[in-house]
Write a protein that holds these residues in place. Sequence first.
Motif, PDB file in Angstrom:
ATOM      1  N   ARG A 184      11.077  54.962  53.590  1.00 33.28           N
ATOM      2  CA  ARG A 184      11.274  55.695  52.343  1.00 33.28           C
ATOM      3  C   ARG A 184      12.511  55.168  51.618  1.00 33.28           C
ATOM      4  NH1 ARG A 184      12.239  60.708  54.057  1.00 33.28           N
ATOM      5  NH2 ARG A 184      14.475  60.646  53.642  1.00 33.28           N
ATOM      6  N   SER A 186      14.801  56.474  48.403  1.00 39.88           N
ATOM      7  CA  SER A 186      15.024  57.607  47.500  1.00 39.88           C
ATOM      8  C   SER A 186      16.325  57.411  46.738  1.00 39.88           C
ATOM      9  CB  SER A 186      15.053  58.926  48.279  1.00 39.88           C
ATOM     10  OG  SER A 186      16.052  58.881  49.291  1.00 39.88           O
ATOM     11  N   VAL A 188      19.586  59.511  44.543  1.00 37.32           N
ATOM     12  CA  VAL A 188      20.339  60.737  44.273  1.00 37.32           C
ATOM     13  C   VAL A 188      21.217  60.469  43.059  1.00 37.32           C
ATOM     14  CG1 VAL A 188      22.068  62.347  45.144  1.00 37.32           C
ATOM     15  CG2 VAL A 188      20.330  61.441  46.697  1.00 37.32           C
ATOM     16  N   SER A 194      12.839  58.269  36.845  1.00 39.04           N
ATOM     17  CA  SER A 194      12.335  58.849  38.082  1.00 39.04           C
ATOM     18  C   SER A 194      12.544  57.897  39.254  1.00 39.04           C
ATOM     19  CB  SER A 194      10.842  59.170  37.945  1.00 39.04           C
ATOM     20  OG  SER A 194      10.089  57.969  37.822  1.00 39.04           O
ATOM     21  N   ASP A 195      12.404  58.443  40.464  1.00 42.27           N
ATOM     22  CA  ASP A 195      12.503  57.609  41.657  1.00 42.27           C
ATOM     23  C   ASP A 195      11.464  56.497  41.630  1.00 42.27           C
ATOM     24  OD1 ASP A 195      14.405  59.450  42.366  1.00 42.27           O
ATOM     25  OD2 ASP A 195      13.614  59.777  44.395  1.00 42.27           O
ATOM     26  N   ARG A 199      12.215  52.561  41.865  1.00 43.62           N
ATOM     27  CA  ARG A 199      11.706  51.771  42.990  1.00 43.62           C
ATOM     28  C   ARG A 199      11.038  50.486  42.504  1.00 43.62           C
ATOM     29  NH1 ARG A 199      10.931  56.835  45.956  1.00 43.62           N
ATOM     30  NH2 ARG A 199       9.037  57.276  44.778  1.00 43.62           N
ATOM     31  N   GLU A 206       9.005  49.791  49.841  1.00 40.59           N
ATOM     32  CA  GLU A 206       8.610  50.632  50.959  1.00 40.59           C
ATOM     33  C   GLU A 206       7.428  49.999  51.685  1.00 40.59           C
ATOM     34  OE1 GLU A 206       7.735  54.425  49.317  1.00 40.59           O
ATOM     35  OE2 GLU A 206       9.821  55.087  49.299  1.00 40.59           O
ATOM     36  N   MET A 260      15.438  54.621  56.443  1.00 40.02           N
ATOM     37  CA  MET A 260      15.467  55.493  55.278  1.00 40.02           C
ATOM     38  C   MET A 260      16.631  55.028  54.403  1.00 40.02           C
ATOM     39  SD  MET A 260      13.044  57.695  55.988  1.00 40.02           S
ATOM     40  CE  MET A 260      12.199  58.504  57.348  1.00 40.02           C
ATOM     41  N   THR A 262      18.807  55.479  50.869  1.00 39.37           N
ATOM     42  CA  THR A 262      19.135  56.401  49.780  1.00 39.37           C
ATOM     43  C   THR A 262      20.187  55.757  48.894  1.00 39.37           C
ATOM     44  OG1 THR A 262      18.696  58.316  51.193  1.00 39.37           O
ATOM     45  CG2 THR A 262      19.935  58.706  49.167  1.00 39.37           C
TER      46      THR A 262
END
Length: 770
Positions: A184, A186, A188, A194-195, A199, A206, A260, A262
Amino acid sequence: MSRVKVNFRRNVALVALVTALQAIPAVGQQSFVVNAITVQGNQRIETGTIVTQLGLARGQAVSAADVNDAIQKLRTSGLFENVDADLQGGTLVVRVQEYPTINRINFEGNERISDEQLAGLINSTARRVFNPAQAADDASRIVMAYGNEGRINATVNPVLINRSDNRVDLVFEIAESAVTEIERISFVGNSAYSDGRLRRVLDTKEAGLLRALIRRDTYSPERINVDRRLLTDFYNSRGYADFRVQNVDVALTQGRDAYMLTFNVEEGPRYRIGNVTISSALPEADAKAFEDVLRLSRGDVYSPTNIDNDVQRIENQALRLGLNFVRVDPVITRDPANLRLNVEYKLVRGERLFIERIDIEGNTTTLHRVVRSQFTAVEGDPFNPRAIRESAARIRALGFFSDAQVNVRPGTADDRVVVDVDVVEQPTGSASFGVNFGSDDGMALIASYQEQNFLGRGQNLGLTLSTGETNRVLSFSFAEPALMGRDLRGAFDFSYRRTNSDYALYDTNMGRLSPSLQFPVSERGRLTLNYGLTYGDIIDVYPTASKLIKDEAAEGERWTNSVGYTYTWDSRRNGVEEDTSFGFRFSQDFGFGDNTFIRTSALATAQTAVWGGDLILRATLEGGYLHYTDGASRLTDRYFMGSRVMRGFAAGGIGPRDGTLNANGDIVGDALGGNAYAVLRLETEFPLGLPEEYGIKGGTFIDYGSLWDVGKQVAGVDILSDDFIARAVAGVSLFWDTPLGPLRFNFSKPLMVEDYDNTRNFELTVSTSF
């Protein structure tokens, strides 16, 4: 044959323990005299060398501590696996066990990384003394290489296989482990985008169903650094001057089988341009002489690239005015209350430097002149750092090199610099065999060869052969992108197509030969001049075909000469990836000789991204008109429309048609083509909530347009839709961008059609190579 696993983690501890336990026996704390030194156990290393490393002289009074220190020097030299000593009378007896010599180095268990690649990573060398610390470091290097491939659980154990004469084979036993993918990604702190949109900006992806082909879903610190820059460039080019990536959190799942990621970002406000001014600190440079070249305007969204483009225009204007060593410093002041950035371009004196020479290395295939042609300056010209950076960008954009570095170093004098160009060649040619499927043309086998750097000259060469159910195509193209060393593209194109149509009672042979020249006429516009020699013939006409078609086929082969031009303008040529873009193309061909005509076509397109970049809106207006001033057009000259131009219709399913009726009263006449067409296409693209790495998106569309005007009347032939009669279709699309080729599924419903039109509710386009 025995194998000995080398436990390097305990090596240091064992050495320390042995050192602590060993001692020169029975000498207490007093000093003693060493009358002689003997060495036992050495085979490869000379006794004199060992005695010299001890640092103890014969007849010297030494203490037990001095002897222990000397023995410790031998232990830490890396030459001996074990060293001890004792005093026998006045003789110091030193016993050594030499490390073996490496006979050869092997790798076992590796599949993902070749032996050659692994050998380039390690420092242990055959026919040299084995060093446990070096082998441990080599094992760590191999583990790191597998970690960069996403296999962070890989293990590497150095193993020794004993050979004769104190030799060993060093074997690295490798357990590669499975790939630890990125599960994933993500964000913040993001609100403007948007994410999902962010991406798509990243180079890191991913993991998904197609991870074996994507190969960018493994964690790499280098790739994360690239992602930071990509995100910063993305936001900066859209007005977010204060954007920054605060940090990137990298976490492993409990099972250590997935990452993961972020990205913690701070977007900041979005700025627009306020006042734009230009000033000069140079008496010979009047600021007013540069105002006309500025393109940045009040109210524009801030973008560093737009400012850089203005700086380039100012510097180019200075050169045109004969002013050298002029530097432009853009000074940006903030107006936070109004979210404006005021820009002042200051003309100041630059450093007085000249280019001594340009050195190019690493181009084993590409000729020097191809690389040199990307520089606007030559030896002896004033040195302009910005021009050198732009040249470096053009060299990388060629696509000939996997890496291209352009650096500047001092020359032989204080006012001279040398430009070093270091490149790494990469393959530029490809041969492919594939399958293409389209709703209009059916299935076709394709063989093609493409070379972007033919014979290292920077020339493009292409050859394609396609044979399918309805078409056979042969095409050849050749282009010289820097004709006569200038920004002038010379090209030669040849194509031949034979149709075996399922929608018409005739077949055609068509060919075209066309040399052309293309050059820039503005910052974003290019002009192409071309000559065309075309050939057309209507063959295999069915007896039941229209009289109009029979009459045109009876004319036999037709050869046509023409000259023409094409003007294209693209807002994306300024190097800025903006949410909104525009494009325009206008072309005309003028026929001469036996048939005189004017063929005019135009296309305008606009695209914008809204809702944080997740929804793409696109509008395209396209049209063409063929006007014969002497003679009349034929089937091989006129326009035909299928799903490539207007969705929801079969090939030849729209436009003028022979109105012949069958016994049931149904229209069975052929599509005749038209001299004029116009289509407006409105469409959207949006994510479907699926993982981005699947490459699946949705869309909607509405097409509105028509094809009309055969340009002639034939007695006994009733031509339908010879005038403009609008058609309209609407539908939904499914896009699947697979590594094997893009797929598009269109599901359409007619809104405005004629009874005799040939509509199609489903269309599929497949293109794949292998």
